[in-house]
Each structure stands twice: as C-alpha cells, then as structure tokens.
Design a protein around this motif. Structure first.
Motif, PDB file in Angstrom:
ATOM      1  N   GLN A   1      48.300  26.863   6.665  1.00 56.83           N
ATOM      2  CA  GLN A   1      47.427  27.038   7.814  1.00 56.83           C
ATOM      3  C   GLN A   1      46.503  25.841   7.928  1.00 56.83           C
ATOM      4  O   GLN A   1      46.082  25.261   6.929  1.00 56.83           O
ATOM      5  CB  GLN A   1      46.608  28.314   7.680  1.00 56.83           C
ATOM      6  CG  GLN A   1      47.454  29.560   7.741  1.00 56.83           C
ATOM      7  CD  GLN A   1      46.609  30.813   7.665  1.00 56.83           C
ATOM      8  OE1 GLN A   1      45.421  30.760   7.410  1.00 56.83           O
ATOM      9  NE2 GLN A   1      47.222  31.949   7.889  1.00 56.83           N
ATOM     10  N   LEU A   2      46.174  25.487   9.146  1.00 55.44           N
ATOM     11  CA  LEU A   2      45.268  24.372   9.387  1.00 55.44           C
ATOM     12  C   LEU A   2      43.826  24.813   9.207  1.00 55.44           C
ATOM     13  O   LEU A   2      43.475  25.944   9.535  1.00 55.44           O
ATOM     14  CB  LEU A   2      45.458  23.837  10.808  1.00 55.44           C
ATOM     15  CG  LEU A   2      46.848  23.333  11.184  1.00 55.44           C
ATOM     16  CD1 LEU A   2      46.882  22.976  12.657  1.00 55.44           C
ATOM     17  CD2 LEU A   2      47.233  22.162  10.332  1.00 55.44           C
ATOM     18  N   ASP A   3      43.002  23.915   8.703  1.00 56.68           N
ATOM     19  CA  ASP A   3      41.581  24.228   8.667  1.00 56.68           C
ATOM     20  C   ASP A   3      41.001  24.009  10.068  1.00 56.68           C
ATOM     21  O   ASP A   3      41.691  23.570  10.986  1.00 56.68           O
ATOM     22  CB  ASP A   3      40.846  23.407   7.605  1.00 56.68           C
ATOM     23  CG  ASP A   3      40.909  21.909   7.873  1.00 56.68           C
ATOM     24  OD1 ASP A   3      41.583  21.504   8.827  1.00 56.68           O
ATOM     25  OD2 ASP A   3      40.264  21.161   7.110  1.00 56.68           O
ATOM     26  N   ALA A   4      39.733  24.330  10.251  1.00 58.54           N
ATOM     27  CA  ALA A   4      39.134  24.319  11.591  1.00 58.54           C
ATOM     28  C   ALA A   4      39.154  22.921  12.209  1.00 58.54           C
ATOM     29  O   ALA A   4      39.441  22.762  13.406  1.00 58.54           O
ATOM     30  CB  ALA A   4      37.711  24.847  11.524  1.00 58.54           C
ATOM     31  N   ALA A   5      38.852  21.884  11.424  1.00 57.07           N
ATOM     32  CA  ALA A   5      38.808  20.525  11.969  1.00 57.07           C
ATOM     33  C   ALA A   5      40.195  20.066  12.412  1.00 57.07           C
ATOM     34  O   ALA A   5      40.351  19.491  13.500  1.00 57.07           O
ATOM     35  CB  ALA A   5      38.242  19.571  10.927  1.00 57.07           C
ATOM     36  N   GLN A   6      41.204  20.317  11.601  1.00 58.38           N
ATOM     37  CA  GLN A   6      42.563  19.927  11.969  1.00 58.38           C
ATOM     38  C   GLN A   6      43.059  20.706  13.178  1.00 58.38           C
ATOM     39  O   GLN A   6      43.738  20.162  14.051  1.00 58.38           O
ATOM     40  CB  GLN A   6      43.515  20.162  10.793  1.00 58.38           C
ATOM     41  CG  GLN A   6      43.316  19.211   9.648  1.00 58.38           C
ATOM     42  CD  GLN A   6      44.203  19.563   8.473  1.00 58.38           C
ATOM     43  OE1 GLN A   6      44.645  20.710   8.340  1.00 58.38           O
ATOM     44  NE2 GLN A   6      44.455  18.590   7.609  1.00 58.38           N
ATOM     45  N   ARG A   7      42.724  21.989  13.264  1.00 58.25           N
ATOM     46  CA  ARG A   7      43.140  22.802  14.397  1.00 58.25           C
ATOM     47  C   ARG A   7      42.503  22.310  15.684  1.00 58.25           C
ATOM     48  O   ARG A   7      43.163  22.178  16.719  1.00 58.25           O
ATOM     49  CB  ARG A   7      42.788  24.276  14.138  1.00 58.25           C
ATOM     50  CG  ARG A   7      43.303  25.206  15.206  1.00 58.25           C
ATOM     51  CD  ARG A   7      43.041  26.665  14.882  1.00 58.25           C
ATOM     52  NE  ARG A   7      41.647  26.939  14.590  1.00 58.25           N
ATOM     53  CZ  ARG A   7      41.164  27.296  13.413  1.00 58.25           C
ATOM     54  NH1 ARG A   7      41.970  27.431  12.389  1.00 58.25           N
ATOM     55  NH2 ARG A   7      39.880  27.522  13.232  1.00 58.25           N
TER      56      ARG A   7
ATOM     57  N   ARG B   1      41.382  19.267  16.319  1.00 55.91           N
ATOM     58  CA  ARG B   1      41.942  17.959  16.657  1.00 55.91           C
ATOM     59  C   ARG B   1      43.334  18.121  17.268  1.00 55.91           C
ATOM     60  O   ARG B   1      43.672  17.463  18.250  1.00 55.91           O
ATOM     61  CB  ARG B   1      42.011  17.090  15.400  1.00 55.91           C
ATOM     62  CG  ARG B   1      42.395  15.662  15.666  1.00 55.91           C
ATOM     63  CD  ARG B   1      42.300  14.784  14.427  1.00 55.91           C
ATOM     64  NE  ARG B   1      42.954  15.413  13.276  1.00 55.91           N
ATOM     65  CZ  ARG B   1      42.361  15.687  12.116  1.00 55.91           C
ATOM     66  NH1 ARG B   1      41.101  15.365  11.907  1.00 55.91           N
ATOM     67  NH2 ARG B   1      43.009  16.247  11.133  1.00 55.91           N
ATOM     68  N   ALA B   2      44.117  19.025  16.744  1.00 54.50           N
ATOM     69  CA  ALA B   2      45.458  19.256  17.302  1.00 54.50           C
ATOM     70  C   ALA B   2      45.398  19.859  18.687  1.00 54.50           C
ATOM     71  O   ALA B   2      46.193  19.516  19.562  1.00 54.50           O
ATOM     72  CB  ALA B   2      46.255  20.163  16.359  1.00 54.50           C
ATOM     73  N   GLN B   3      44.432  20.737  18.926  1.00 50.49           N
ATOM     74  CA  GLN B   3      44.312  21.335  20.250  1.00 50.49           C
ATOM     75  C   GLN B   3      43.842  20.311  21.271  1.00 50.49           C
ATOM     76  O   GLN B   3      44.257  20.358  22.436  1.00 50.49           O
ATOM     77  CB  GLN B   3      43.340  22.521  20.205  1.00 50.49           C
ATOM     78  CG  GLN B   3      43.955  23.733  19.538  1.00 50.49           C
ATOM     79  CD  GLN B   3      42.977  24.895  19.458  1.00 50.49           C
ATOM     80  OE1 GLN B   3      41.784  24.746  19.641  1.00 50.49           O
ATOM     81  NE2 GLN B   3      43.506  26.073  19.147  1.00 50.49           N
ATOM     82  N   GLU B   4      43.003  19.386  20.858  1.00 51.86           N
ATOM     83  CA  GLU B   4      42.573  18.331  21.778  1.00 51.86           C
ATOM     84  C   GLU B   4      43.719  17.431  22.160  1.00 51.86           C
ATOM     85  O   GLU B   4      43.812  16.982  23.321  1.00 51.86           O
ATOM     86  CB  GLU B   4      41.448  17.506  21.139  1.00 51.86           C
ATOM     87  CG  GLU B   4      40.135  18.239  21.048  1.00 51.86           C
ATOM     88  CD  GLU B   4      39.084  17.449  20.264  1.00 51.86           C
ATOM     89  OE1 GLU B   4      39.360  16.313  19.847  1.00 51.86           O
ATOM     90  OE2 GLU B   4      37.992  18.011  20.060  1.00 51.86           O
ATOM     91  N   LYS B   5      44.615  17.157  21.243  1.00 52.12           N
ATOM     92  CA  LYS B   5      45.782  16.327  21.525  1.00 52.12           C
ATOM     93  C   LYS B   5      46.843  17.102  22.278  1.00 52.12           C
ATOM     94  O   LYS B   5      47.758  16.509  22.844  1.00 52.12           O
ATOM     95  CB  LYS B   5      46.377  15.783  20.229  1.00 52.12           C
ATOM     96  CG  LYS B   5      45.508  14.764  19.544  1.00 52.12           C
ATOM     97  CD  LYS B   5      46.198  14.245  18.313  1.00 52.12           C
ATOM     98  CE  LYS B   5      45.331  13.212  17.605  1.00 52.12           C
ATOM     99  NZ  LYS B   5      46.001  12.710  16.392  1.00 52.12           N
ATOM    100  N   GLY B   6      46.776  18.405  22.256  1.00 47.59           N
ATOM    101  CA  GLY B   6      47.740  19.237  22.978  1.00 47.59           C
ATOM    102  C   GLY B   6      49.026  19.478  22.210  1.00 47.59           C
ATOM    103  O   GLY B   6      50.039  19.792  22.794  1.00 47.59           O
ATOM    104  N   SER B   7      49.002  19.352  20.895  1.00 42.92           N
ATOM    105  CA  SER B   7      50.218  19.551  20.123  1.00 42.92           C
ATOM    106  C   SER B   7      50.396  20.983  19.650  1.00 42.92           C
ATOM    107  O   SER B   7      51.395  21.315  19.049  1.00 42.92           O
ATOM    108  CB  SER B   7      50.233  18.608  18.913  1.00 42.92           C
ATOM    109  OG  SER B   7      49.154  18.908  18.057  1.00 42.92           O
ATOM    110  N   ILE B   8      49.448  21.839  19.904  1.00 44.41           N
ATOM    111  CA  ILE B   8      49.603  23.244  19.535  1.00 44.41           C
ATOM    112  C   ILE B   8      49.739  24.059  20.791  1.00 44.41           C
ATOM    113  O   ILE B   8      49.090  23.912  21.747  1.00 44.41           O
ATOM    114  CB  ILE B   8      48.403  23.754  18.688  1.00 44.41           C
ATOM    115  CG1 ILE B   8      48.453  23.103  17.333  1.00 44.41           C
ATOM    116  CG2 ILE B   8      48.479  25.259  18.521  1.00 44.41           C
ATOM    117  CD1 ILE B   8      47.369  23.571  16.393  1.00 44.41           C
TER     118      ILE B   8
END
Length: 85
Positions: free
Chosen positions: A70-76, A78-85
């Motif tokens: 599972q991703l931690d909050a910071a990685q999650r 950052r991924a949502q900002e890039k649109g990869s999730i």
C-alpha cells in the motif's frame, strides 16, 4: 493469544462446513433443526472470517508475512496529482 485465535479459526471453519453440510443435504429434519444448522453454519462462517483476518493482521505485524503493498499518504497524493491512479 495468536494460538488461541488460530484454534478458534479451525473450530469455526469446521463448524461452518459441518453444519452447512447438514443444512443443505439433510433429509428428514424438522424445520427447527434446519434453521438451527443454518444459524450455526452462519456463526461459524462469520467467526472463521474474523479470526482469519485477525491472524493475517498479526502475521503482518510480527513480520511472519510480508506487508501489503500500500502507498503511504505522500506517495498516494503524488500519484493522484499525476493522474496515475
């Protein structure tokens, strides 16, 4: 404590399969006996699932099983900002 949960897990799943089989395949039982077998099977199912989940959580915490990916909050975020999730 973990050993007690493991024993409860085995007993609960055994009860689920035994009473579930009785509820589904028994002939000549009264309606009350069928309802009782169904309720005992349902109780075994719920108890077995809860005990299994507790054992899985304990195995992750003690290091016996690998942790989930599972991703931690910071990685999650950052991924949502890039649109990869």
């Amino acid at each position: 404590m973990i050993q007690l949960v493991a024993i409860i897990n085995v007993v609960a799943w055994s009860g689920f399969w035994a009473f579930g089989y009785l509820a589904l395949s028994a002939t000549g039982f009264t309606e009350a006996q069928m309802v009782t077998a169904s309720l005992l099977a349902a109780a075994g199912l719920i108890t077995g699932i809860l005990a299994y989940l507790r054992l899985a959580r304990a195995a992750e915490q003690t290091g016996y099983a690998s942790k989930t990916n599972q991703l931690d909050a910071a990685q999650r975020n950052r991924a949502q900002e890039k649109g990869s999730i």
